[in-house]
Design a protein around this motif. Structure first.
Motif, mmCIF file in Angstrom:
data_model
loop_
_atom_site.group_PDB
_atom_site.id
_atom_site.type_symbol
_atom_site.label_atom_id
_atom_site.label_comp_id
_atom_site.label_asym_id
_atom_site.label_seq_id
_atom_site.Cartn_x
_atom_site.Cartn_y
_atom_site.Cartn_z
ATOM 1 N N ILE A 87 0.836 -1.202 0.000
ATOM 2 C CA ILE A 87 0.000 0.000 0.000
ATOM 3 C C ILE A 87 0.870 1.251 0.000
ATOM 4 C CG2 ILE A 87 -1.624 1.374 1.380
ATOM 5 C CD1 ILE A 87 -2.901 -1.350 2.205
ATOM 6 N N TYR A 92 -1.388 -1.455 -5.083
ATOM 7 C CA TYR A 92 -2.675 -1.669 -4.442
ATOM 8 C C TYR A 92 -3.283 -3.036 -4.748
ATOM 9 C CZ TYR A 92 -2.073 3.309 -3.758
ATOM 10 O OH TYR A 92 -1.551 4.536 -3.420
ATOM 11 N N GLU A 93 -3.148 -3.497 -5.965
ATOM 12 C CA GLU A 93 -3.732 -4.796 -6.308
ATOM 13 C C GLU A 93 -3.035 -5.916 -5.539
ATOM 14 O OE1 GLU A 93 -6.395 -7.394 -7.479
ATOM 15 O OE2 GLU A 93 -6.565 -5.245 -7.833
ATOM 16 N N ARG A 96 -4.372 -5.769 -2.063
ATOM 17 C CA ARG A 96 -5.729 -6.314 -1.994
ATOM 18 C C ARG A 96 -5.698 -7.846 -2.021
ATOM 19 N NH1 ARG A 96 -7.559 -3.766 -5.973
ATOM 20 N NH2 ARG A 96 -8.422 -2.012 -4.855
ATOM 21 N N GLU A 97 -4.918 -8.415 -2.907
ATOM 22 C CA GLU A 97 -4.821 -9.875 -2.991
ATOM 23 C C GLU A 97 -4.291 -10.467 -1.684
ATOM 24 O OE1 GLU A 97 -2.372 -10.953 -6.322
ATOM 25 O OE2 GLU A 97 -3.564 -9.748 -7.706
ATOM 26 N N THR A 100 -6.925 -10.023 1.193
ATOM 27 C CA THR A 100 -8.053 -10.928 0.978
ATOM 28 C C THR A 100 -7.664 -12.361 1.357
ATOM 29 O OG1 THR A 100 -8.939 -9.505 -0.763
ATOM 30 C CG2 THR A 100 -9.691 -11.798 -0.737
ATOM 31 N N ARG A 103 -7.628 -12.570 5.354
ATOM 32 C CA ARG A 103 -8.744 -11.993 6.099
ATOM 33 C C ARG A 103 -9.418 -12.964 7.056
ATOM 34 N NH1 ARG A 103 -13.620 -11.675 7.177
ATOM 35 N NH2 ARG A 103 -14.676 -9.736 7.664
ATOM 36 N N LEU A 118 -8.964 -2.917 3.271
ATOM 37 C CA LEU A 118 -9.668 -3.310 2.046
ATOM 38 C C LEU A 118 -10.736 -2.266 1.669
ATOM 39 C CD1 LEU A 118 -10.046 -7.157 2.608
ATOM 40 C CD2 LEU A 118 -8.735 -6.036 0.793
ATOM 41 N N LEU A 121 -9.007 0.699 0.173
ATOM 42 C CA LEU A 121 -8.562 0.407 -1.195
ATOM 43 C C LEU A 121 -9.726 0.442 -2.173
ATOM 44 C CD1 LEU A 121 -6.056 -2.521 -0.472
ATOM 45 C CD2 LEU A 121 -5.472 -0.274 -1.406
ATOM 46 N N THR A 122 -10.881 -0.023 -1.729
ATOM 47 C CA THR A 122 -12.063 -0.034 -2.587
ATOM 48 C C THR A 122 -12.613 1.370 -2.785
ATOM 49 O OG1 THR A 122 -12.606 -2.266 -1.869
ATOM 50 C CG2 THR A 122 -14.385 -0.988 -2.861
#
Length: 126
Positions: A87, A92-93, A96-97, A100, A103, A118, A121-122
């Motif tokens: 981050i 960012y991707e 996120r991966e 996720t 989590r 998350l 990021l969204t």
């Protein structure tokens, strides 16, 4: 053999990151199952950051977690740290991966942080 690890540790402490990384790698090649293997690998991650290779630092933490040397809880801590680095570095991707993926395995407090990250990021479209 472990003396190589401590030499690398001292070099890292002196901010001689390139030399420390070489020494840590020499230790790992000499004693791949040694008692300082995790510390040496974490030292390499730190050295990557010290010379400005922050994405490589995060990637290295993911690789270390994937080796499963310290148990799932510690592995997810390294993955969380990698996500924070991603981050901060604009990946960012990858963040996120990574988030996720951990989590549903982390404790409630960390899960709340993961959800907030998350969500951020969204909401930013990152």
């Amino acid at each position: 053999k472990w003396a190589l690890y401590y030499i690398g540790f001292c070099q890292e402490a002196e901010s001689d990151y390139r030399l420390a990384e070489e020494t840590y790698n020499e230790y790992l090649a000499t004693d791949p199952d040694g008692e300082c293997i995790i510390a040496a690998k974490l030292g390499i991650a730190t050295c990557n950051a010290g010379v400005g290779r922050v994405k490589r630092q995060a990637d290295f933490l993911i690789e270390l977690a994937d080796e499963n040397l310290a148990g799932e809880s510690q592995n997810d801590t390294w993955r969380f740290q990698a996500a924070e680095i991603y981050i901060e570095s604009g990946y960012y991707e990858l963040a996120r991966e990574t988030l996720t993926g951990i989590r549903d395995r982390v404790d409630a407090g960390t899960q709340q942080q993961v959800d907030q990250m998350l969500g951020a990021l969204t909401s930013t479209g990152s």
